[in-house]
Each structure stands twice: as C-alpha cells, then as structure tokens.
Scaffold this motif. Structure first.
Motif, PDB file in Angstrom:
ATOM      1  N   ILE A   1       0.512 -10.258  34.404  1.00 42.65           N
ATOM      2  CA  ILE A   1       0.444  -9.262  35.480  1.00 42.65           C
ATOM      3  C   ILE A   1      -0.482  -8.121  35.073  1.00 42.65           C
ATOM      4  O   ILE A   1      -1.379  -7.725  35.820  1.00 42.65           O
ATOM      5  CB  ILE A   1       1.857  -8.727  35.814  1.00 42.65           C
ATOM      6  N   ASP A   2      -0.267  -7.604  33.873  1.00 41.13           N
ATOM      7  CA  ASP A   2      -1.051  -6.475  33.382  1.00 41.13           C
ATOM      8  C   ASP A   2      -2.514  -6.871  33.179  1.00 41.13           C
ATOM      9  O   ASP A   2      -3.423  -6.150  33.611  1.00 41.13           O
ATOM     10  CB  ASP A   2      -0.428  -5.967  32.083  1.00 41.13           C
ATOM     11  N   ASP A   3      -2.754  -8.017  32.559  1.00 38.25           N
ATOM     12  CA  ASP A   3      -4.128  -8.471  32.316  1.00 38.25           C
ATOM     13  C   ASP A   3      -4.887  -8.708  33.611  1.00 38.25           C
ATOM     14  O   ASP A   3      -6.107  -8.506  33.669  1.00 38.25           O
ATOM     15  CB  ASP A   3      -4.137  -9.766  31.486  1.00 38.25           C
ATOM     16  N   ALA A   4      -4.194  -9.157  34.656  1.00 36.20           N
ATOM     17  CA  ALA A   4      -4.838  -9.414  35.952  1.00 36.20           C
ATOM     18  C   ALA A   4      -5.030  -8.145  36.769  1.00 36.20           C
ATOM     19  O   ALA A   4      -5.624  -8.186  37.851  1.00 36.20           O
ATOM     20  CB  ALA A   4      -4.011 -10.427  36.749  1.00 36.20           C
ATOM     21  N   GLY A   5      -4.522  -7.025  36.271  1.00 35.74           N
ATOM     22  CA  GLY A   5      -4.655  -5.767  36.998  1.00 35.74           C
ATOM     23  C   GLY A   5      -3.796  -5.691  38.242  1.00 35.74           C
ATOM     24  O   GLY A   5      -4.115  -4.960  39.175  1.00 35.74           O
ATOM     25  N   ILE A   6      -2.687  -6.458  38.258  1.00 40.09           N
ATOM     26  CA  ILE A   6      -1.784  -6.434  39.405  1.00 40.09           C
ATOM     27  C   ILE A   6      -0.975  -5.146  39.359  1.00 40.09           C
ATOM     28  O   ILE A   6      -0.323  -4.841  38.354  1.00 40.09           O
ATOM     29  CB  ILE A   6      -0.856  -7.669  39.395  1.00 40.09           C
ATOM     30  N   GLU A   7      -1.044  -4.391  40.429  1.00 41.79           N
ATOM     31  CA  GLU A   7      -0.293  -3.140  40.513  1.00 41.79           C
ATOM     32  C   GLU A   7       1.197  -3.459  40.381  1.00 41.79           C
ATOM     33  O   GLU A   7       1.694  -4.401  40.994  1.00 41.79           O
ATOM     34  CB  GLU A   7      -0.585  -2.468  41.844  1.00 41.79           C
ATOM     35  N   HIS A   8       1.905  -2.676  39.573  1.00 40.33           N
ATOM     36  CA  HIS A   8       3.332  -2.926  39.357  1.00 40.33           C
ATOM     37  C   HIS A   8       4.054  -1.604  39.089  1.00 40.33           C
ATOM     38  O   HIS A   8       3.428  -0.602  38.771  1.00 40.33           O
ATOM     39  CB  HIS A   8       3.548  -3.918  38.213  1.00 40.33           C
ATOM     40  N   TRP A   9       5.368  -1.660  39.267  1.00 38.55           N
ATOM     41  CA  TRP A   9       6.190  -0.465  39.175  1.00 38.55           C
ATOM     42  C   TRP A   9       7.493  -0.775  38.442  1.00 38.55           C
ATOM     43  O   TRP A   9       7.973  -1.907  38.450  1.00 38.55           O
ATOM     44  CB  TRP A   9       6.541   0.043  40.576  1.00 38.55           C
ATOM     45  N   ALA A  10       8.106   0.274  37.902  1.00 44.41           N
ATOM     46  CA  ALA A  10       9.400   0.142  37.238  1.00 44.41           C
ATOM     47  C   ALA A  10      10.551   0.258  38.221  1.00 44.41           C
ATOM     48  O   ALA A  10      11.691  -0.031  37.874  1.00 44.41           O
ATOM     49  CB  ALA A  10       9.547   1.214  36.152  1.00 44.41           C
ATOM     50  N   ASP A  11      10.263   0.648  39.458  1.00 44.40           N
ATOM     51  CA  ASP A  11      11.331   0.912  40.420  1.00 44.40           C
ATOM     52  C   ASP A  11      10.950   0.394  41.804  1.00 44.40           C
ATOM     53  O   ASP A  11       9.769   0.276  42.124  1.00 44.40           O
ATOM     54  CB  ASP A  11      11.624   2.409  40.484  1.00 44.40           C
ATOM     55  N   PRO A  12      11.953   0.112  42.634  1.00 49.82           N
ATOM     56  CA  PRO A  12      11.671  -0.438  43.967  1.00 49.82           C
ATOM     57  C   PRO A  12      11.043   0.565  44.933  1.00 49.82           C
ATOM     58  O   PRO A  12      10.492   0.165  45.955  1.00 49.82           O
ATOM     59  CB  PRO A  12      13.037  -0.904  44.467  1.00 49.82           C
ATOM     60  N   ARG A  13      11.104   1.831  44.625  1.00 49.98           N
ATOM     61  CA  ARG A  13      10.482   2.833  45.497  1.00 49.98           C
ATOM     62  C   ARG A  13       9.027   3.093  45.119  1.00 49.98           C
ATOM     63  O   ARG A  13       8.366   3.922  45.718  1.00 49.98           O
ATOM     64  CB  ARG A  13      11.278   4.136  45.456  1.00 49.98           C
ATOM     65  N   MET A  14       8.562   2.398  44.091  1.00 54.11           N
ATOM     66  CA  MET A  14       7.170   2.471  43.634  1.00 54.11           C
ATOM     67  C   MET A  14       6.775   3.889  43.212  1.00 54.11           C
ATOM     68  O   MET A  14       5.660   4.341  43.481  1.00 54.11           O
ATOM     69  CB  MET A  14       6.222   1.925  44.714  1.00 54.11           C
ATOM     70  N   THR A  15       7.701   4.585  42.534  1.00 56.61           N
ATOM     71  CA  THR A  15       7.406   5.940  42.055  1.00 56.61           C
ATOM     72  C   THR A  15       7.028   5.960  40.575  1.00 56.61           C
ATOM     73  O   THR A  15       6.623   7.000  40.074  1.00 56.61           O
ATOM     74  CB  THR A  15       8.614   6.876  42.260  1.00 56.61           C
ATOM     75  N   ARG A  16       7.157   4.805  39.901  1.00 56.02           N
ATOM     76  CA  ARG A  16       6.826   4.733  38.470  1.00 56.02           C
ATOM     77  C   ARG A  16       5.796   3.626  38.240  1.00 56.02           C
ATOM     78  O   ARG A  16       6.109   2.569  37.711  1.00 56.02           O
ATOM     79  CB  ARG A  16       8.099   4.488  37.655  1.00 56.02           C
ATOM     80  N   PRO A  17       4.540   3.866  38.658  1.00 60.67           N
ATOM     81  CA  PRO A  17       3.505   2.831  38.543  1.00 60.67           C
ATOM     82  C   PRO A  17       3.146   2.523  37.094  1.00 60.67           C
ATOM     83  O   PRO A  17       3.200   3.401  36.226  1.00 60.67           O
ATOM     84  CB  PRO A  17       2.319   3.439  39.288  1.00 60.67           C
ATOM     85  N   GLY A  18       2.793   1.251  36.856  1.00 62.30           N
ATOM     86  CA  GLY A  18       2.329   0.826  35.542  1.00 62.30           C
ATOM     87  C   GLY A  18       3.397   0.760  34.474  1.00 62.30           C
ATOM     88  O   GLY A  18       3.078   0.661  33.299  1.00 62.30           O
ATOM     89  N   GLU A  19       4.662   0.814  34.886  1.00 61.30           N
ATOM     90  CA  GLU A  19       5.774   0.810  33.926  1.00 61.30           C
ATOM     91  C   GLU A  19       6.720  -0.351  34.202  1.00 61.30           C
ATOM     92  O   GLU A  19       6.670  -0.970  35.258  1.00 61.30           O
ATOM     93  CB  GLU A  19       6.602   2.105  34.042  1.00 61.30           C
ATOM     94  N   ILE A  20       7.608  -0.611  33.228  1.00 64.65           N
ATOM     95  CA  ILE A  20       8.745  -1.500  33.420  1.00 64.65           C
ATOM     96  C   ILE A  20       9.999  -0.653  33.267  1.00 64.65           C
ATOM     97  O   ILE A  20       9.931   0.484  32.789  1.00 64.65           O
ATOM     98  CB  ILE A  20       8.754  -2.688  32.432  1.00 64.65           C
ATOM     99  N   ASN A  21      11.146  -1.186  33.683  1.00 64.66           N
ATOM    100  CA  ASN A  21      12.398  -0.448  33.506  1.00 64.66           C
ATOM    101  C   ASN A  21      13.259  -1.130  32.453  1.00 64.66           C
ATOM    102  O   ASN A  21      13.001  -2.266  32.048  1.00 64.66           O
ATOM    103  CB  ASN A  21      13.147  -0.286  34.831  1.00 64.66           C
ATOM    104  N   ASN A  22      14.271  -0.411  31.998  1.00 67.81           N
ATOM    105  CA  ASN A  22      15.229  -0.918  31.013  1.00 67.81           C
ATOM    106  C   ASN A  22      16.637  -0.760  31.562  1.00 67.81           C
ATOM    107  O   ASN A  22      17.523  -0.228  30.895  1.00 67.81           O
ATOM    108  CB  ASN A  22      15.086  -0.154  29.692  1.00 67.81           C
TER     109      ASN A  22
END
Length: 124
Positions: free
Chosen positions: A78-99
C-alpha cells in the motif's frame, strides 16, 4: 449446520482490476470465474465476486482480518504504491496505522472507491 459467510458481490468499475488488486494485496491465488463475475477466494471457501453494475457505484466498507506478517507485507505494498491510507475511519490520521483492539489496523480505498479496512485482531 452452523451459519457461515459464503460470498458477496462487490461492485467494481473494472472487475478484473479490482480482483487483481485484492489478489496481489492479500497474496491470494486466482479463483475460477464465470459469467459477469471475476472471483477471488478467501479462506474457508469465501468468494468475493467482482461485477460491473450498470449503475453508479456506492461506496461500501469491507474489513479483512489478516495475521501480522501479511499485514506487514500488504501495508508495505500500500505504502510503496502511494495508496492514500489512514489510521481511522474518519480519515483524520493520514499516512498512519492504528494500534487499537490489541492489534494494528489501516483504512484505504480499493480501485472502485470502496473503503477497505485491514486489521490484525478482531474487535471482539
């Protein structure tokens, strides 16, 4: 017989592209396809059947439970392909994962615009 999940149809702009996206992301083998469907098979025989409906696609949410090793490999793709991603469903934490929930998770969109969640631990 207990109730188990068998299959679902997922709307796609390009059913072949969407199926390929999931196969490559989750390291899945090709599955037999027929008619209007391009299929991807998960564990326990569950089928994701991609189809191109003649209507506007409405975003859906699909969550996938994976082990830690596959999470690492898939997240790297995902990261290598430059796919936009978020740690949260509201998309307030871009480029992160959650724990959360004792594991890790990430949200991103598939080629058809569906909101995909990948987690390493179930919520319950």
């Amino acid at each position: 017989m207990p109730v188990t999940f068998n299959h679902t149809i997922i709307a796609a702009r390009d059913r072949h592209e969407s199926a390929r996206f999931f196969r490559e992301l989750f390291e899945l083998d090709e599955a037999p396809s027929w008619g209007l469907f391009t299929n991807v098979q998960l564990d326990e025989g569950v089928l994701l059947q991609f189809a191109e409906p003649p209507v506007e696609i409405q975003m859906q949410h699909y969550a996938f439970l994976v082990d830690d090793e596959l999470f690492d490999r898939a997240y790297r793709r995902i990261d290598d392909a430059g796919i936009e991603h978020w740690a949260d469903p509201r998309m307030t934490r871009p480029g992160e994962i959650n724990n959360e929930h004792g594991g890790r998770g990430v949200y991103f969109k598939d080629p058809a615009g569906h909101f995909i969640e990948m987690i390493t631990r179930p919520y319950l």
